[in-house]
Design a protein around this motif. Structure first.
Motif, PDB file in Angstrom:
ATOM      1  N   ASP A 133     -11.669  -3.591 -16.795  1.00 40.64           N
ATOM      2  CA  ASP A 133     -10.787  -5.016 -17.389  1.00 40.64           C
ATOM      3  C   ASP A 133      -9.658  -4.448 -18.444  1.00 40.64           C
ATOM      4  O   ASP A 133      -9.053  -5.100 -19.147  1.00 40.64           O
ATOM      5  CB  ASP A 133     -11.630  -6.161 -17.896  1.00 40.64           C
ATOM      6  CG  ASP A 133     -12.567  -5.743 -18.976  1.00 40.64           C
ATOM      7  OD1 ASP A 133     -12.538  -4.658 -19.254  1.00 40.64           O
ATOM      8  OD2 ASP A 133     -13.159  -6.759 -19.478  1.00 40.64           O
ATOM      9  N   ALA A 158      -8.604 -10.600  -9.690  1.00 38.47           N
ATOM     10  CA  ALA A 158      -9.458 -11.469 -10.486  1.00 38.47           C
ATOM     11  C   ALA A 158     -10.673 -11.127 -10.277  1.00 38.47           C
ATOM     12  O   ALA A 158     -10.984 -10.703  -8.877  1.00 38.47           O
ATOM     13  CB  ALA A 158      -9.168 -12.986 -10.477  1.00 38.47           C
ATOM     14  N   GLY A 182     -14.586  -6.363 -12.672  1.00 39.32           N
ATOM     15  CA  GLY A 182     -14.737  -6.636 -13.842  1.00 39.32           C
ATOM     16  C   GLY A 182     -15.106  -5.676 -15.089  1.00 39.32           C
ATOM     17  O   GLY A 182     -14.698  -5.478 -16.207  1.00 39.32           O
ATOM     18  N   ASN A 236     -12.169  -9.937 -15.745  1.00 40.60           N
ATOM     19  CA  ASN A 236     -10.725  -9.906 -15.101  1.00 40.60           C
ATOM     20  C   ASN A 236     -10.259  -8.536 -14.836  1.00 40.60           C
ATOM     21  O   ASN A 236      -9.860  -7.921 -16.211  1.00 40.60           O
ATOM     22  CB  ASN A 236      -9.868 -10.763 -16.104  1.00 40.60           C
ATOM     23  CG  ASN A 236      -8.447 -10.953 -15.389  1.00 40.60           C
ATOM     24  OD1 ASN A 236      -8.280 -10.550 -14.313  1.00 40.60           O
ATOM     25  ND2 ASN A 236      -7.623 -11.180 -16.455  1.00 40.60           N
TER      26      ASN A 236
END
Length: 445
Positions: A231, A258, A228, A263
């Motif tokens: 991203d 993911a 994350g 994301n």
């Protein structure tokens, strides 16, 4: 990774050009395996090698590994990062098990990145252990790692600091590398970033040059895990460019499409890796739990059932099938090309309760003679070797190493040597599960 903090301005890496210069031809030829030159990872033949593979959770799914390695190779990968346990948090992968993993990688023509997972989130995760404990583990199985430098990269510890105490990453990593080198490890060493591998604090980024030059072999590769925190394409490219512009070796040791903390931009990761010639290893083959099952590349370890993430990694733009190139060392690897390796072992047990005899036959199933041999195995139960004939043996715990006498030194192609020993036991006598000859797993006979 738990959460992303605001971007911190990082200082540019400082490194003397002379320290980053490519080794001389003589130095390169002297290297026993993989080595780093001018920020690039080269194999033992001096050929550029870019990791293109996946992670496999061997320590939790050991019965899946043999088939997984074959399937991962069939889908085009050139490498696999294998999860091992030191025994501190999860069941220890012992020397014979690790030898079998290496043999399976070699038979599948995959470069094996072995990683100790018990360090994950040290300082924040309950039960996580230090890099020092990981080094203890590597030292305990060093015998089966020696001689594998052409085929094995050692990832010292997975995500060795969480979001607490990560300022110790630099000194901890330098100390771990120094211990490995002092013990005689010549392998390429891979080191993970802190902050659950994502380095949002830029601790690894800003201290990588210092860590690299502290390695007397100048043979350390840095690994960032991109979830994350990464991203956007800007963040991905900036981080990787910081290393490549300073001629420091970097790989993306884990990433997904993911994650619970955000994301990741997997398209940017793969595109940047192709543009920069940077390696990547997707997480993970199968068996994820705890709410991150979406990171499985295959459904229930079935290579014919790729998930959307699996199809993206293997078949998509800048993916494994498009960009992977096999390591050149496999062109002449004697362990390649046989599902049963190049040896077979017969073990005839005479069980007499609290003592036993064993007659052992080692068959060379390869096409060239073996001159000078070492057979490694683990005795089950509480068995101890007492006396040996036609060979010499040493025992450390359950691990037994047998080497030839002068008159049993050569095993002709298609031929055999035999030896025997007797021993004592305080439990049930049994037959060893795995035998390795000069580091290569043997079939049963």
């Amino acid at each position: 990774m738990r959460r992303r903090l605001a971007t911190v301005a990082g200082a540019l890496l400082a490194m003397a050009v002379s320290l980053m210069a490519a080794p001389t031809v003589a130095q390169a030829q002297a290297e026993p395996g993989f080595y780093v030159s001018d920020g690039r990872l080269l194999d033992a033949n001096g050929q550029d090698f870019v990791l293109r593979g996946v992670n496999h959770a061997h320590t939790w799914y050991p019965t899946r590994t043999s088939q997984a390695l074959k399937d991962i190779k069939a889908l085009g990968a050139n490498s696999v990062r294998v999860v091992l346990a030191t025994g501190d948090r999860w069941t220890r992968n012992d020397a014979s098990d690790v030898a079998a993993v290496i043999s399976g990688c070699r038979r599948s023509r995959l470069i094996c990145v072995l990683e100790a997972h018990d360090t994950t989130g040290y300082g924040e995760q309950a039960g996580a252990v230090s890099l020092s404990r990981a080094v203890d583990y590597w030292l305990s199985i060093q015998d089966v790692l020696k001689g594998q430098e052409k085929y094995v990269i050692l990832n010292l510890g997975n995500e060795p600091h969480g979001n607490s105490g990560y300022s110790a990453w630099t000194s901890d990593t330098q100390t771990a590398i120094a211990r490995m080198r002092a013990a005689g490890f010549g392998h390429t060493l891979m080191v993970d970033a802190p902050n659950w591998g994502q380095d949002w604090s830029f601790t690894m980024r800003d201290n990588a040059g210092k860590v690299f030059t502290a390695d007397p072999e100048r043979n350390t590769v840095f690994s960032i895990h991109m979830y994350g925190v990464f991203d956007t394409a800007t963040e991905v490219n900036d981080y990787l460019n910081r290393f490549t512009s300073q001629h420091l070796p970097i790989v993306v040791g884990e990433f997904g499409d993911a994650h619970s903390d955000g994301n990741p931009d997997e398209d940017a990761v793969m595109a940047a890796a192709r543009r920069l010639g940077v390696g990547y290893l997707g997480w993970s083959w199968s068996g994820n739990g705890g709410g991150v099952e979406y990171l499985d590349l295959t459904a229930d370890f079935d290579a014919s059932r790729l998930t959307a993430w699996g199809r993206r990694l293997f078949e998509g733009a800048d993916g494994i099938k498009q960009t992977a190139r096999e390591a050149s060392v496999f062109a002449t690897d004697p362990a390649d090309g046989s599902a049963d390796g190049s040896c077979a072992v017969g073990y005839r047990l005479g069980d007499w309760g609290n003592w036993f005899n064993a007659d052992v036959t080692v068959r060379n199933t390869g096409t060239t003679a073996v001159k000078g041999w070492r057979l490694d195995f683990a005795l089950p139960g509480q068995q101890r070797v007492n006396s040996v004939w036609n060979a010499k043996a040493t025992q450390d715990g359950s691990q037994v190493r047998v080497v030839n006498e002068s008159w049993t030194e050569t095993i002709p192609a298609g031929g055999t040597v035999t030896f025997g020993f007797n021993g004592s036991s305080t439990g049930t006598n049994g037959v060893p599960a795995v035998f390795t000859l000069n580091g290569v797993a043997c079939a049963g006979s």
